[in-house]
Write a protein that holds these residues in place. Structure first.
Motif, PDB file in Angstrom:
ATOM      1  N   GLU A  19     -45.490 -23.677  13.337  1.00 24.59           N
ATOM      2  CA  GLU A  19     -46.769 -22.969  13.340  1.00 24.59           C
ATOM      3  C   GLU A  19     -46.534 -21.463  13.406  1.00 24.59           C
ATOM      4  OE1 GLU A  19     -50.804 -21.920  13.545  1.00 24.59           O
ATOM      5  OE2 GLU A  19     -49.929 -23.822  12.930  1.00 24.59           O
ATOM      6  N   VAL A  20     -45.551 -21.051  14.186  1.00 31.59           N
ATOM      7  CA  VAL A  20     -45.215 -19.626  14.278  1.00 31.59           C
ATOM      8  C   VAL A  20     -44.809 -19.096  12.909  1.00 31.59           C
ATOM      9  CG1 VAL A  20     -43.534 -17.973  15.207  1.00 31.59           C
ATOM     10  CG2 VAL A  20     -44.601 -19.671  16.709  1.00 31.59           C
ATOM     11  N   TYR A  21     -43.929 -19.808  12.247  1.00 28.92           N
ATOM     12  CA  TYR A  21     -43.452 -19.344  10.946  1.00 28.92           C
ATOM     13  C   TYR A  21     -44.588 -19.290   9.930  1.00 28.92           C
ATOM     14  CZ  TYR A  21     -38.919 -20.292  13.085  1.00 28.92           C
ATOM     15  OH  TYR A  21     -37.833 -20.322  13.932  1.00 28.92           O
ATOM     16  N   ASP A  22     -45.518 -20.236  10.011  1.00 33.91           N
ATOM     17  CA  ASP A  22     -46.675 -20.228   9.118  1.00 33.91           C
ATOM     18  C   ASP A  22     -47.659 -19.117   9.458  1.00 33.91           C
ATOM     19  OD1 ASP A  22     -45.665 -22.431   7.808  1.00 33.91           O
ATOM     20  OD2 ASP A  22     -46.992 -23.873   8.816  1.00 33.91           O
ATOM     21  N   SER A  23     -47.597 -18.602  10.692  1.00 33.83           N
ATOM     22  CA  SER A  23     -48.591 -17.645  11.186  1.00 33.83           C
ATOM     23  C   SER A  23     -48.092 -16.202  11.237  1.00 33.83           C
ATOM     24  CB  SER A  23     -49.023 -18.047  12.603  1.00 33.83           C
ATOM     25  OG  SER A  23     -49.530 -19.341  12.627  1.00 33.83           O
ATOM     26  N   TRP A  28     -40.615 -12.172  10.049  1.00 33.02           N
ATOM     27  CA  TRP A  28     -39.889 -11.722  11.225  1.00 33.02           C
ATOM     28  C   TRP A  28     -38.399 -11.631  10.934  1.00 33.02           C
ATOM     29  CZ3 TRP A  28     -41.833 -14.995  15.973  1.00 33.02           C
ATOM     30  CH2 TRP A  28     -43.135 -14.606  16.297  1.00 33.02           C
ATOM     31  N   SER A  29     -37.757 -10.740  11.650  1.00 27.51           N
ATOM     32  CA  SER A  29     -36.298 -10.676  11.599  1.00 27.51           C
ATOM     33  C   SER A  29     -35.738 -11.881  12.348  1.00 27.51           C
ATOM     34  CB  SER A  29     -35.814  -9.389  12.276  1.00 27.51           C
ATOM     35  OG  SER A  29     -36.100  -9.441  13.669  1.00 27.51           O
ATOM     36  N   ALA A  30     -34.465 -12.147  12.111  1.00 24.91           N
ATOM     37  CA  ALA A  30     -33.806 -13.237  12.830  1.00 24.91           C
ATOM     38  C   ALA A  30     -33.854 -12.985  14.339  1.00 24.91           C
ATOM     39  CB  ALA A  30     -32.362 -13.386  12.351  1.00 24.91           C
ATOM     40  N   ALA A  31     -33.731 -11.742  14.745  1.00 25.11           N
ATOM     41  CA  ALA A  31     -33.758 -11.407  16.173  1.00 25.11           C
ATOM     42  C   ALA A  31     -35.133 -11.696  16.780  1.00 25.11           C
ATOM     43  CB  ALA A  31     -33.388  -9.940  16.376  1.00 25.11           C
ATOM     44  N   ARG A  33     -37.344 -13.917  15.653  1.00 27.56           N
ATOM     45  CA  ARG A  33     -37.489 -15.377  15.714  1.00 27.56           C
ATOM     46  C   ARG A  33     -36.723 -15.945  16.915  1.00 27.56           C
ATOM     47  NH1 ARG A  33     -38.234 -18.304  10.036  1.00 27.56           N
ATOM     48  NH2 ARG A  33     -39.652 -16.791   9.119  1.00 27.56           N
ATOM     49  N   GLU A  34     -35.537 -15.433  17.145  1.00 27.73           N
ATOM     50  CA  GLU A  34     -34.747 -15.884  18.291  1.00 27.73           C
ATOM     51  C   GLU A  34     -35.445 -15.510  19.600  1.00 27.73           C
ATOM     52  OE1 GLU A  34     -30.340 -15.303  20.316  1.00 27.73           O
ATOM     53  OE2 GLU A  34     -30.645 -14.652  18.246  1.00 27.73           O
ATOM     54  N   ALA A  35     -36.046 -14.316  19.647  1.00 28.99           N
ATOM     55  CA  ALA A  35     -36.768 -13.889  20.849  1.00 28.99           C
ATOM     56  C   ALA A  35     -37.918 -14.846  21.149  1.00 28.99           C
ATOM     57  CB  ALA A  35     -37.282 -12.461  20.678  1.00 28.99           C
ATOM     58  N   TYR A  36     -38.656 -15.264  20.127  1.00 30.20           N
ATOM     59  CA  TYR A  36     -39.738 -16.222  20.344  1.00 30.20           C
ATOM     60  C   TYR A  36     -39.171 -17.574  20.793  1.00 30.20           C
ATOM     61  CZ  TYR A  36     -43.595 -19.379  19.972  1.00 30.20           C
ATOM     62  OH  TYR A  36     -44.525 -20.326  20.292  1.00 30.20           O
ATOM     63  N   ALA A  37     -38.195 -18.051  20.088  1.00 29.01           N
ATOM     64  CA  ALA A  37     -37.636 -19.373  20.376  1.00 29.01           C
ATOM     65  C   ALA A  37     -37.114 -19.482  21.801  1.00 29.01           C
ATOM     66  CB  ALA A  37     -36.526 -19.699  19.383  1.00 29.01           C
ATOM     67  N   ASN A  38     -36.689 -18.361  22.369  1.00 25.70           N
ATOM     68  CA  ASN A  38     -36.096 -18.359  23.708  1.00 25.70           C
ATOM     69  C   ASN A  38     -36.900 -17.545  24.717  1.00 25.70           C
ATOM     70  OD1 ASN A  38     -33.643 -19.873  23.013  1.00 25.70           O
ATOM     71  ND2 ASN A  38     -33.260 -18.110  21.697  1.00 25.70           N
ATOM     72  N   ALA A 117     -42.175  -7.866  23.501  1.00 25.42           N
ATOM     73  CA  ALA A 117     -41.433  -6.669  23.089  1.00 25.42           C
ATOM     74  C   ALA A 117     -41.145  -6.763  21.595  1.00 25.42           C
ATOM     75  CB  ALA A 117     -40.139  -6.557  23.882  1.00 25.42           C
ATOM     76  N   SER A 118     -41.264  -5.673  20.930  1.00 25.35           N
ATOM     77  CA  SER A 118     -41.028  -5.638  19.469  1.00 25.35           C
ATOM     78  C   SER A 118     -39.572  -5.653  19.126  1.00 25.35           C
ATOM     79  CB  SER A 118     -41.657  -4.412  18.863  1.00 25.35           C
ATOM     80  OG  SER A 118     -43.052  -4.458  19.043  1.00 25.35           O
TER      81      SER A 118
END
Length: 118
Positions: A19-23, A28-31, A33-38, A117-118
């Motif tokens: 849902e995040v990726y669709d929204s 997003w940068s890989a960093a 995406r990793e920040a969200y995932a963790n 955080a951005s």
């Protein structure tokens, strides 16, 4: 429901990764995406849920899935919206309509969030 066996629990992304990726407003940068995932800075991004509930929800948004416990719907909607706002995520029209419907039933519910955080 009270779960006493840790093997019956999953750590779940409140707003599923798909849902995040669709929204994403912009890719997003890989960093990021990793920040969200963790994300452990918010008590709402990652939550402990029953494995059965996690399988039932999968990658669905509130237009497609709500918790079986109706008394949790207001909290669920507020947490969903807060997580979307925290990460600057868009909503599709069906999701928006579902959230507006839930909001009508939750006049005393407040959405609380802090921007990631951005």
């Amino acid at each position: 429901m009270v779960v006493t066996d840790a093997a019956r629990l999953d750590v779940d992304h409140f707003v599923p990764l798909a849902e995040v990726y669709d929204s994403e407003q912009t890719p997003w940068s890989a960093a990021r995406r990793e920040a969200y995932a963790n994300d452990q800075a918010s008590p709402d991004t990652l939550i402990a849920v029953s494995a059965a509930s996690n399988r039932s929800k999968a990658d669905k948004d509130p237009a497609e899935w709500l918790p079986s416990d109706g008394s949790y719907h207001c909290t669920y909607a507020a947490t969903w919206v807060g997580t979307k706002l925290r990460w600057d995520l868009a909503v599709d029209e069906a999701e928006r309509q579902a959230l507006l419907g839930l909001a009508e039933d939750c006049p005393n519910t407040t959405v609380v969030y802090e921007r990631a955080a951005s």
